[in-house]
Design an enzyme around this catalytic site. Structure first.
Site, PDB file in Angstrom:
ATOM      1  N   ASN A   1      33.436  41.666  35.074  1.00 36.73           N
ATOM      2  CA  ASN A   1      33.693  40.965  34.080  1.00 36.73           C
ATOM      3  C   ASN A   1      32.843  41.498  32.854  1.00 36.73           C
ATOM      4  O   ASN A   1      31.405  41.799  33.112  1.00 36.73           O
ATOM      5  CB  ASN A   1      33.631  39.484  34.094  1.00 36.73           C
ATOM      6  CG  ASN A   1      34.493  38.980  35.073  1.00 36.73           C
ATOM      7  OD1 ASN A   1      35.587  39.628  35.445  1.00 36.73           O
ATOM      8  ND2 ASN A   1      34.592  37.737  35.602  1.00 36.73           N
TER       9      ASN A   1
ATOM     10  N   HIS B   1      31.560  46.951  34.096  1.00 35.68           N
ATOM     11  CA  HIS B   1      32.229  47.533  33.126  1.00 35.68           C
ATOM     12  C   HIS B   1      31.721  47.188  31.815  1.00 35.68           C
ATOM     13  O   HIS B   1      32.607  47.137  30.921  1.00 35.68           O
ATOM     14  CB  HIS B   1      33.675  47.141  33.254  1.00 35.68           C
ATOM     15  CG  HIS B   1      34.416  47.336  34.388  1.00 35.68           C
ATOM     16  ND1 HIS B   1      35.502  46.593  35.029  1.00 35.68           N
ATOM     17  CD2 HIS B   1      34.289  48.444  35.312  1.00 35.68           C
ATOM     18  CE1 HIS B   1      35.931  47.456  36.316  1.00 35.68           C
ATOM     19  NE2 HIS B   1      35.193  48.578  36.462  1.00 35.68           N
TER      20      HIS B   1
ATOM     21  N   THR C   1      39.375  38.893  42.254  1.00 32.97           N
ATOM     22  CA  THR C   1      39.730  40.105  41.735  1.00 32.97           C
ATOM     23  C   THR C   1      40.949  40.750  42.439  1.00 32.97           C
ATOM     24  O   THR C   1      41.049  40.929  43.686  1.00 32.97           O
ATOM     25  CB  THR C   1      38.546  41.030  41.481  1.00 32.97           C
ATOM     26  OG1 THR C   1      39.234  42.409  41.453  1.00 32.97           O
ATOM     27  CG2 THR C   1      37.961  41.060  43.068  1.00 32.97           C
TER      28      THR C   1
HETATM   29  P1  NAD Z   1      42.647  40.998  37.433  1.00 32.36           P
HETATM   30  O1  NAD Z   1      43.198  40.370  36.188  1.00 32.36           O
HETATM   31  O2  NAD Z   1      43.316  42.085  37.708  1.00 32.36           O
HETATM   32  O3  NAD Z   1      42.862  40.070  38.699  1.00 32.36           O
HETATM   33  C1  NAD Z   1      42.442  38.811  38.686  1.00 32.36           C
HETATM   34  C2  NAD Z   1      42.303  38.194  39.936  1.00 32.36           C
HETATM   35  O4  NAD Z   1      41.928  36.993  39.771  1.00 32.36           O
HETATM   36  C3  NAD Z   1      43.841  38.201  40.684  1.00 32.36           C
HETATM   37  O5  NAD Z   1      44.011  38.656  41.965  1.00 32.36           O
HETATM   38  C4  NAD Z   1      44.321  36.700  40.690  1.00 32.36           C
HETATM   39  O6  NAD Z   1      44.927  36.272  41.831  1.00 32.36           O
HETATM   40  C5  NAD Z   1      42.797  35.912  40.690  1.00 32.36           C
HETATM   41  N1  NAD Z   1      42.859  34.671  39.777  1.00 32.36           N
HETATM   42  C6  NAD Z   1      43.376  34.294  38.916  1.00 32.36           C
HETATM   43  N2  NAD Z   1      42.974  32.852  38.644  1.00 32.36           N
HETATM   44  C7  NAD Z   1      41.843  32.665  39.797  1.00 32.36           C
HETATM   45  C8  NAD Z   1      41.396  31.392  39.930  1.00 32.36           C
HETATM   46  N3  NAD Z   1      41.469  30.594  39.205  1.00 32.36           N
HETATM   47  N4  NAD Z   1      40.526  31.583  41.125  1.00 32.36           N
HETATM   48  C9  NAD Z   1      40.530  32.513  42.089  1.00 32.36           C
HETATM   49  N5  NAD Z   1      41.453  33.630  41.749  1.00 32.36           N
HETATM   50  C10 NAD Z   1      41.944  33.631  40.458  1.00 32.36           C
HETATM   51  O7  NAD Z   1      41.304  41.251  37.159  1.00 32.36           O
HETATM   52  P2  NAD Z   1      40.183  42.111  37.781  1.00 32.36           P
HETATM   53  O8  NAD Z   1      40.620  42.357  39.299  1.00 32.36           O
HETATM   54  O9  NAD Z   1      38.852  41.591  37.627  1.00 32.36           O
HETATM   55  O10 NAD Z   1      40.359  43.511  37.037  1.00 32.36           O
HETATM   56  C11 NAD Z   1      40.647  43.709  35.532  1.00 32.36           C
HETATM   57  C12 NAD Z   1      39.824  44.250  34.795  1.00 32.36           C
HETATM   58  O11 NAD Z   1      39.912  43.782  33.357  1.00 32.36           O
HETATM   59  C13 NAD Z   1      38.398  44.102  34.831  1.00 32.36           C
HETATM   60  O12 NAD Z   1      38.072  45.587  34.727  1.00 32.36           O
HETATM   61  C14 NAD Z   1      37.567  43.665  33.718  1.00 32.36           C
HETATM   62  O13 NAD Z   1      36.839  44.334  33.262  1.00 32.36           O
HETATM   63  C15 NAD Z   1      38.532  43.445  32.766  1.00 32.36           C
HETATM   64  N6  NAD Z   1      38.763  41.854  32.234  1.00 32.36           N
HETATM   65  C16 NAD Z   1      37.725  40.987  32.037  1.00 32.36           C
HETATM   66  C17 NAD Z   1      37.721  39.659  31.768  1.00 32.36           C
HETATM   67  C18 NAD Z   1      36.237  39.086  31.739  1.00 32.36           C
HETATM   68  O14 NAD Z   1      35.439  39.527  31.398  1.00 32.36           O
HETATM   69  N7  NAD Z   1      36.337  37.674  32.054  1.00 32.36           N
HETATM   70  C19 NAD Z   1      38.857  39.255  31.527  1.00 32.36           C
HETATM   71  C20 NAD Z   1      40.107  40.104  31.798  1.00 32.36           C
HETATM   72  C21 NAD Z   1      40.050  41.360  32.228  1.00 32.36           C
END
Ligand code: NAD
Length: 233
Positions: free
Chosen positions: A87, A104, A173
């Protein structure tokens, strides 16, 4: 103290109100990720990219760490906790975690396009980056974010941490973004691995692998209790 290494993704911040990718059809807050998170997107429309991250940075002011972030911070009383997060938000730090490695990049950090190794804090009074804003070395400022297709310099220190984990946890994730997703493979053979997700991702079959399907704010406190009762020494 045993070393607990935790790999987190967007799901840990979802209940704070920050959207994930996979729950929004691969869009990031309504944008095609390749437009706003790739070197090609930057070449094509840098103003759009800067504006996107300016909005994300503003949005950070209105969100708070949730119970999952706070539970991980509280585990520091029982374990040596290292968080490796994908994140770019700062909710682990705001939740109280003191040892957070951002794979990241970070929304609140900035750097010059031509000077990637000089990283600065964004100015809290004037956080937006605009076209024409230069770093002290004279190149256009950009967010300190690893875009798709760019190198992930923090992966080496992350691997070193994972290789010495006594306990390993994965929270929220989809494990589809590499090299982060490959970190699970570096855990020592006998290290118990706890995977927490609303919709658990695929992990190659291996010893000591435990899945917990549910929301991070609900499952993490349960798993934390289990870790404290079984593994604290
Ligand atoms: P992803 O969106 O690919 O996956 C999110 C995961 O979280 C999924 O497996 C989903 O089932 C799970 N999920 C959703 N809500 C949940 C909850 N309430 N409790 C538990 N699990 C839950 O995200 P990723 O795997 O982190 O990869 C995406 C890329 O996007 C990362 O590299 C990141 O840098 C970037 N990103 C970051 C943010 C942030 O900083 N908050 C937000 C969006 C994307």
């Amino acid at each position: 103290m045993k070393k607990l290494v935790v790999l987190t993704g967007a799901g840990v911040s979802a209940e704070s109100g920050i959207q994930t990718f996979r729950d929004s059809d691969g869009l990031w807050e309504g944008h095609d990720v390749m437009q706003v998170a790739s070197p090609e997107g930057w070449q094509k429309n840098p103003a759009l990219v800067l504006d996107f991250y300016n909005q994300r940075r503003k949005n950070l002011l209105s969100v708070k760490p949730n119970k999952a972030h706070k539970t991980l911070a509280a585990l520091e009383a029982h374990f040596e906790v290292v968080i490796i997060t994908q994140n770019i938000d700062n909710l682990h730090e705001l939740g109280g975690s003191t040892n957070v490695l951002h794979l990241h990049g970070e929304l609140l950090k900035i750097r010059g396009v031509e000077h990637p190794n000089h990283i600065y804090d964004s100015d809290p009074q004037n956080p937006d980056i605009l076209l024409g804003d230069l770093c002290p070395n004279g190149s256009q400022l950009r967010p300190h974010i690893v875009w798709f297709g760019e190198a992930v310099p923090m992966i080496e220190p992350a691997i070193e941490v994972v290789e010495t984990a006594d306990l390993f946890m994965v929270v929220g994730t989809s494990l589809v973004v590499y090299p982060a997703a490959g970190l699970v493979e570096y855990t020592p053979k006998n290290t118990p691995k706890f995977i927490i997700d609303k919709s658990v991702p695929y992990v190659s079959p291996q010893q000591n692998l435990y899945f917990y399907e549910g929301k991070a704010t609900e499952m993490l406190p349960q798993v934390a209790e289990e870790l404290i009762s079984k593994y604290k020494n």
